[in-house]
Design a protein around this motif. Structure first.
Motif, short mmCIF file in Angstrom:
data_model
loop_
_atom_site.label_atom_id
_atom_site.label_comp_id
_atom_site.label_asym_id
_atom_site.label_seq_id
_atom_site.Cartn_x
_atom_site.Cartn_y
_atom_site.Cartn_z
N THR A 1 0.87 -1.17 0.00
CA THR A 1 0.00 0.00 0.00
C THR A 1 0.91 1.22 0.00
O THR A 1 1.75 1.38 0.88
N ILE A 2 0.74 2.07 -1.01
CA ILE A 2 1.65 3.17 -1.24
C ILE A 2 0.91 4.50 -1.23
O ILE A 2 -0.05 4.69 -1.98
N GLY A 3 1.35 5.40 -0.38
CA GLY A 3 0.78 6.74 -0.34
C GLY A 3 1.28 7.57 -1.50
O GLY A 3 2.47 7.57 -1.80
N ALA A 4 0.36 8.26 -2.18
CA ALA A 4 0.73 9.06 -3.34
C ALA A 4 -0.33 10.13 -3.59
O ALA A 4 -1.39 10.13 -2.95
N LYS A 5 -0.05 11.04 -4.52
CA LYS A 5 -1.00 12.10 -4.87
C LYS A 5 -1.18 12.19 -6.39
O LYS A 5 -2.26 11.95 -6.91
N LYS A 6 -0.11 12.50 -7.10
CA LYS A 6 -0.21 12.80 -8.52
C LYS A 6 -0.65 11.60 -9.34
O LYS A 6 -1.49 11.72 -10.23
N VAL A 7 -0.08 10.41 -9.07
CA VAL A 7 -0.38 9.25 -9.92
C VAL A 7 -1.79 8.72 -9.71
O VAL A 7 -2.27 7.89 -10.49
N ILE A 8 -2.48 9.20 -8.68
CA ILE A 8 -3.83 8.73 -8.39
C ILE A 8 -4.89 9.53 -9.13
O ILE A 8 -6.05 9.11 -9.22
N VAL A 9 -4.51 10.66 -9.69
CA VAL A 9 -5.47 11.60 -10.27
C VAL A 9 -6.43 10.92 -11.25
O VAL A 9 -7.65 11.10 -11.17
N ASP A 10 -5.93 10.14 -12.19
CA ASP A 10 -6.80 9.49 -13.19
C ASP A 10 -6.67 7.97 -13.13
O ASP A 10 -6.84 7.27 -14.13
N LEU A 11 -6.41 7.45 -11.94
CA LEU A 11 -6.12 6.03 -11.77
C LEU A 11 -7.36 5.16 -11.90
O LEU A 11 -8.46 5.57 -11.55
N LYS A 12 -7.16 3.93 -12.41
CA LYS A 12 -8.21 2.92 -12.47
C LYS A 12 -7.64 1.59 -12.00
O LYS A 12 -6.45 1.33 -12.15
N VAL A 13 -8.50 0.75 -11.43
CA VAL A 13 -8.07 -0.60 -11.07
C VAL A 13 -7.61 -1.32 -12.33
O VAL A 13 -8.29 -1.27 -13.37
#
Length: 210
Positions: free
Chosen positions: A25-37
């Motif tokens: 489990t990795i904390g992040a901000k930018k890479v999550i913006v348009d993320l999909k499973v």
């Protein structure tokens, strides 16, 4: 496919270890913006698949082969990692072709500063350096870098202050492990030569489209 241009530094928040596998489990901000499973994210250069995410973190599984072939097993809670989303077809190509498939784990032998650069001598196998060329490209922990010097079992890379400050190389010390991926194009050329011919001739080049 990735480019080796790190988007942000993430932080390991949780590691659920099985006998030979890990769920990160990795904390992040930018890479999550348009993320999909199901999306791919390179974590220290290792291509991993997102299994779940929130607004502040994502989870991914590391299978046994990846645990054994990379340095991810060395991570701990609080470790900082390089993150890059898979390359978008309409984006700028700032680095080089990086697959996220690690060739081997190398060791930092020496780290030294000179003017505004920091040089790293990294121990590699002869098999990896055979696929490298001076001034060619190499991915170290997912970072697209240029080979400054090359020896039988060592590569030297030089990084600028921006790369030092914006990637994990700024935290690395002598003796630390790094994931190494040699240039994808070089590997295909080497394979072609091994399977078809060891001698470059005019006929060989013509038969292979050159």
């Amino acid at each position: 496919m990735f480019t080796g241009i790190i988007e942000e530094l993430g932080t390991i928040e949780k590691m659920a270890k099985g006998q030979e596998s890990i769920a990160l489990t990795i904390g992040a901000k930018k890479v999550i913006v348009d993320l999909k499973v199901g999306d791919s994210i390179a974590v220290n250069g290792v291509c991993l698949t997102v299994t779940s995410f929130t607004n502040t973190k994502f989870t991914t599984d590391v299978m046994p082969e990846t645990v054994h072939a990379t340095s991810l097993s060395q991570l701990q809670i609080g470790s900082v990692v390089n993150l890059e989303r898979a390359m978008a077809a309409n984006g700028r190509f700032g680095g080089h072709f990086v697959s996220g498939h690690i060739d081997e784990v190398g060791t930092i032998l020496r780290k030294r500063s000179f003017a505004n650069a920091v040089y790293f001598n990294i121990k590699t196998s002869h098999e990896s350096t055979a696929l490298c060329i001076p001034r060619g490209s190499i991915a170290i922990d997912g970072i697209s870098l240029t080979i400054f010097d090359l020896q039988k079992e060592m590569v030297t890379i030089s990084i600028i202050p921006h790369t030092f400050n914006q990637t994990t190389l700024g935290f690395k010390r002598e003796g630390d492990l790094v994931n190494i991926e040699t240039d994808l194009l070089g590997k295909y050329i080497a394979k072609q030569l091994q399977t078809k011919s060891t001698t470059l001739t005019e006929d060989f080049l013509q038969q292979n489209g050159f």
